[in-house]
Design a protein around this motif. Structure first.
Motif, PDB file in Angstrom:
ATOM      1  N   ILE A 227       0.836  -1.199   0.000  1.00 32.84           N
ATOM      2  CA  ILE A 227       0.000   0.000   0.000  1.00 32.84           C
ATOM      3  C   ILE A 227       0.874   1.252   0.000  1.00 32.84           C
ATOM      4  O   ILE A 227       0.609   2.222  -0.722  1.00 32.84           O
ATOM      5  N   GLY A 228       1.947   1.219   0.794  1.00 27.99           N
ATOM      6  CA  GLY A 228       2.863   2.358   0.818  1.00 27.99           C
ATOM      7  C   GLY A 228       3.471   2.634  -0.536  1.00 27.99           C
ATOM      8  O   GLY A 228       3.583   3.795  -0.954  1.00 27.99           O
ATOM      9  N   LYS A 229       3.874   1.587  -1.244  1.00 25.56           N
ATOM     10  CA  LYS A 229       4.463   1.758  -2.571  1.00 25.56           C
ATOM     11  C   LYS A 229       3.431   2.312  -3.552  1.00 25.56           C
ATOM     12  O   LYS A 229       3.754   3.158  -4.395  1.00 25.56           O
ATOM     13  N   ARG A 230       2.195   1.864  -3.431  1.00 24.18           N
ATOM     14  CA  ARG A 230       1.145   2.370  -4.321  1.00 24.18           C
ATOM     15  C   ARG A 230       0.917   3.866  -4.104  1.00 24.18           C
ATOM     16  O   ARG A 230       0.752   4.625  -5.060  1.00 24.18           O
ATOM     17  N   ILE A 231       0.924   4.293  -2.853  1.00 22.61           N
ATOM     18  CA  ILE A 231       0.752   5.712  -2.554  1.00 22.61           C
ATOM     19  C   ILE A 231       1.934   6.512  -3.084  1.00 22.61           C
ATOM     20  O   ILE A 231       1.773   7.587  -3.676  1.00 22.61           O
ATOM     21  N   HIS A 232       3.128   5.988  -2.883  1.00 16.63           N
ATOM     22  CA  HIS A 232       4.334   6.674  -3.364  1.00 16.63           C
ATOM     23  C   HIS A 232       4.307   6.837  -4.873  1.00 16.63           C
ATOM     24  O   HIS A 232       4.598   7.910  -5.401  1.00 16.63           O
ATOM     25  N   SER A 235       1.289   9.373  -5.963  1.00 16.42           N
ATOM     26  CA  SER A 235       1.425  10.788  -5.579  1.00 16.42           C
ATOM     27  C   SER A 235       0.078  11.491  -5.457  1.00 16.42           C
ATOM     28  O   SER A 235      -0.073  12.648  -5.843  1.00 16.42           O
ATOM     29  N   PHE A 236      -0.923  10.796  -4.905  1.00 12.43           N
ATOM     30  CA  PHE A 236      -2.246  11.391  -4.717  1.00 12.43           C
ATOM     31  C   PHE A 236      -2.498  11.634  -3.230  1.00 12.43           C
ATOM     32  O   PHE A 236      -1.869  11.022  -2.368  1.00 12.43           O
ATOM     33  N   PRO A 237      -3.418  12.536  -2.902  1.00 11.61           N
ATOM     34  CA  PRO A 237      -3.772  12.737  -1.491  1.00 11.61           C
ATOM     35  C   PRO A 237      -4.429  11.479  -0.943  1.00 11.61           C
ATOM     36  O   PRO A 237      -5.368  10.941  -1.545  1.00 11.61           O
ATOM     37  N   ALA A 238      -3.937  10.998   0.194  1.00  5.38           N
ATOM     38  CA  ALA A 238      -4.384   9.690   0.667  1.00  5.38           C
ATOM     39  C   ALA A 238      -4.453   9.647   2.185  1.00  5.38           C
ATOM     40  O   ALA A 238      -3.726  10.348   2.894  1.00  5.38           O
ATOM     41  N   LEU A 239      -5.342   8.781   2.661  1.00  6.89           N
ATOM     42  CA  LEU A 239      -5.433   8.407   4.068  1.00  6.89           C
ATOM     43  C   LEU A 239      -5.332   6.893   4.151  1.00  6.89           C
ATOM     44  O   LEU A 239      -5.862   6.178   3.287  1.00  6.89           O
ATOM     45  N   SER A 260       6.030   5.405   1.706  1.00  9.62           N
ATOM     46  CA  SER A 260       4.806   6.047   1.204  1.00  9.62           C
ATOM     47  C   SER A 260       4.860   7.566   1.281  1.00  9.62           C
ATOM     48  O   SER A 260       4.148   8.251   0.542  1.00  9.62           O
ATOM     49  N   GLY A 261       5.675   8.113   2.193  1.00 12.62           N
ATOM     50  CA  GLY A 261       5.650   9.550   2.448  1.00 12.62           C
ATOM     51  C   GLY A 261       4.496   9.966   3.339  1.00 12.62           C
ATOM     52  O   GLY A 261       4.184  11.154   3.445  1.00 12.62           O
ATOM     53  N   MET A 262       3.868   8.986   4.020  1.00  9.84           N
ATOM     54  CA  MET A 262       2.727   9.302   4.872  1.00  9.84           C
ATOM     55  C   MET A 262       3.178   9.846   6.219  1.00  9.84           C
ATOM     56  O   MET A 262       4.260   9.536   6.718  1.00  9.84           O
ATOM     57  N   SER A 292      -1.348  11.777   3.995  1.00 12.26           N
ATOM     58  CA  SER A 292      -0.308  12.348   3.145  1.00 12.26           C
ATOM     59  C   SER A 292      -0.111  13.816   3.525  1.00 12.26           C
ATOM     60  O   SER A 292      -0.852  14.386   4.333  1.00 12.26           O
ATOM     61  N   GLU A 293       0.879  14.435   2.926  1.00 13.88           N
ATOM     62  CA  GLU A 293       1.244  15.815   3.281  1.00 13.88           C
ATOM     63  C   GLU A 293       0.160  16.832   2.928  1.00 13.88           C
ATOM     64  O   GLU A 293       0.241  17.995   3.312  1.00 13.88           O
ATOM     65  N   HIS A 294      -0.880  16.374   2.242  1.00 13.20           N
ATOM     66  CA  HIS A 294      -1.935  17.286   1.793  1.00 13.20           C
ATOM     67  C   HIS A 294      -2.921  17.643   2.907  1.00 13.20           C
ATOM     68  O   HIS A 294      -3.843  18.439   2.676  1.00 13.20           O
TER      69      HIS A 294
END
Length: 354
Positions: A227-232, A235-239, A260-262, A292-294
């Motif tokens: 899941i982390g790799k998919r988010i990375h 690059s979309f806003p995610a929870l 993931s950058g979460m 995410s950072e958003h």
């Protein structure tokens, strides 16, 4: 005898502390990561009792206890108010950009559905995510929530890995996925906020490393890192929300955040320990919400128990991409990305040994 007992305990605590740092998936090593606060308290006790010990035992007990305390503090301190927050606080207003999420592991045999439903109606979250919910729980929740939370994803299972998601906000292309193991579901869905923007939500509940569940943490780790790799990559806003069967400070969860950058809204605010609800001295943070950072944080709290072995957790986040640069986003290096890729591949290829 006191000197020997205190020194033995101090050395044992140091041994457990060192074991937790080893990069292996065996359950008895990964479980050493969970009780860091409890180990710290025992190490502090041995340090105090060492003053009553005789030489040469005294110095061995003192040195072992001090090393244990320093190592454990390095892991624990980011989840206290002594550390800078990782997710910035939301400004007032902007309600149409906020999303309130309630996560509750219901404990399948627990039948106090009314207790959870009362909490839902009291706090009125936008999304309710239940874990370990079977057909019975689904029926109770449907009857109570479907009118006000009409967007529903149902995965009733009687193996402790069922999942239900109820939402006031429209869901976009919700999918039930079984990422690593066929009997462990997760949910991936878009969510349309009141402001009209879409974000992505991942609901997860991987299998824990435990003698009666899995001899290794490999499959849990692989699911989280996938899941982390998919988010990375997206690059979309995610929870990401759910019972990760892992603590916030573990090797795997910290790697997940870097890959993931979460961000973890608890960092700098507290542990919000959700398990075990019935044993105050044996608690750690198992239920998580990452952003995410958003996003900025408006509120996070642990709610009262309702008969489950987990407390529910309620989090309100605001979608504020214009403030993304206020966050220090964790990043994985090349070796960590390779480690994540290797873990995912091995988790997909290997069969679990019961």
């Amino acid at each position: 005898m006191l000197s020997i007992a205190v020194t033995t305990l101090a050395i044992l605590l140091l041994g457990i502390t060192i074991l937790a740092r080893l990069p292996f998936h065996w359950w008895w090593i990964r479980c050493c990561e969970f009780p860091r606060m409890q180990i710290s308290m025992l190490a502090l006790l041995t340090l105090l009792l060492a003053s009553l010990s005789e030489s040469p035992w005294r110095w061995l007990a003192v040195s072992s206890s001090l090393v244990t305390l320093v190592i454990q503090a390095c892991y624990i301190l980011p989840w206290t108010r002594l550390w800078p927050v990782q997710v910035q606080r939301a400004e007032s207003g902007q309600d149409e950009r906020c999303i309130r999420l309630l996560v509750a592991n219901v404990l399948t045999p627990n039948r106090n559905a009314e207790g959870l439903i009362a909490l839902v109606k009291q706090h009125e979250p936008d999304i309710v995510l239940t874990l370990e919910s079977d057909d019975w729980w689904g029926q109770q929740l449907d009857a109570a929530l479907c009118k006000q939370w009409p967007h529903v994803v149902r995965i009733p299972q009687d193996n402790l890995y069922g999942m239900h998601l109820y939402s006031r906000l429209p869901l976009v292309s919700p999918q039930v996925e079984r990422l690593i193991q066929d009997d462990i579901p997760s949910i991936s869905t878009g969510v349309t906020l009141r402001c009209g923007e879409d974000i992505q939500l991942f609901a997860v509940h991987p299998r824990p490393p435990a003698p009666n569940e899995s001899k290794e943490s490999l499959w849990r780790d692989a699911e989280l890192l996938l899941i982390g790799k998919r988010i990375h990559d997206g690059s979309f806003p995610a929870l990401v929300a759910g019972d990760l069967n892992d603590v916030a400070w573990s090797r795997t969860t910290r790697l997940f955040c870097r890959v993931s950058g979460m961000l973890d809204p608890r960092r700098g605010r507290g542990m919000f320990s959700t398990f075990h609800a019935h044993y105050p001295l044996l608690r750690w943070p198992l239920d998580h919400v990452f952003s995410s950072e958003h996003f900025t944080l408006r509120d996070m709290r642990r709610l009262p128990g309702f008969g489950s072995d987990h407390f529910p957790i309620l989090t309100t986040l605001c979608y504020r991409p214009s403030r993304a640069d206020e966050h220090e986003t964790p990043e994985a290096n090349g070796d960590e990305h390779r480690e994540a890729h290797s873990t995912i591949r091995e988790g997909k290829e290997r069969e679990q040994e019961d």
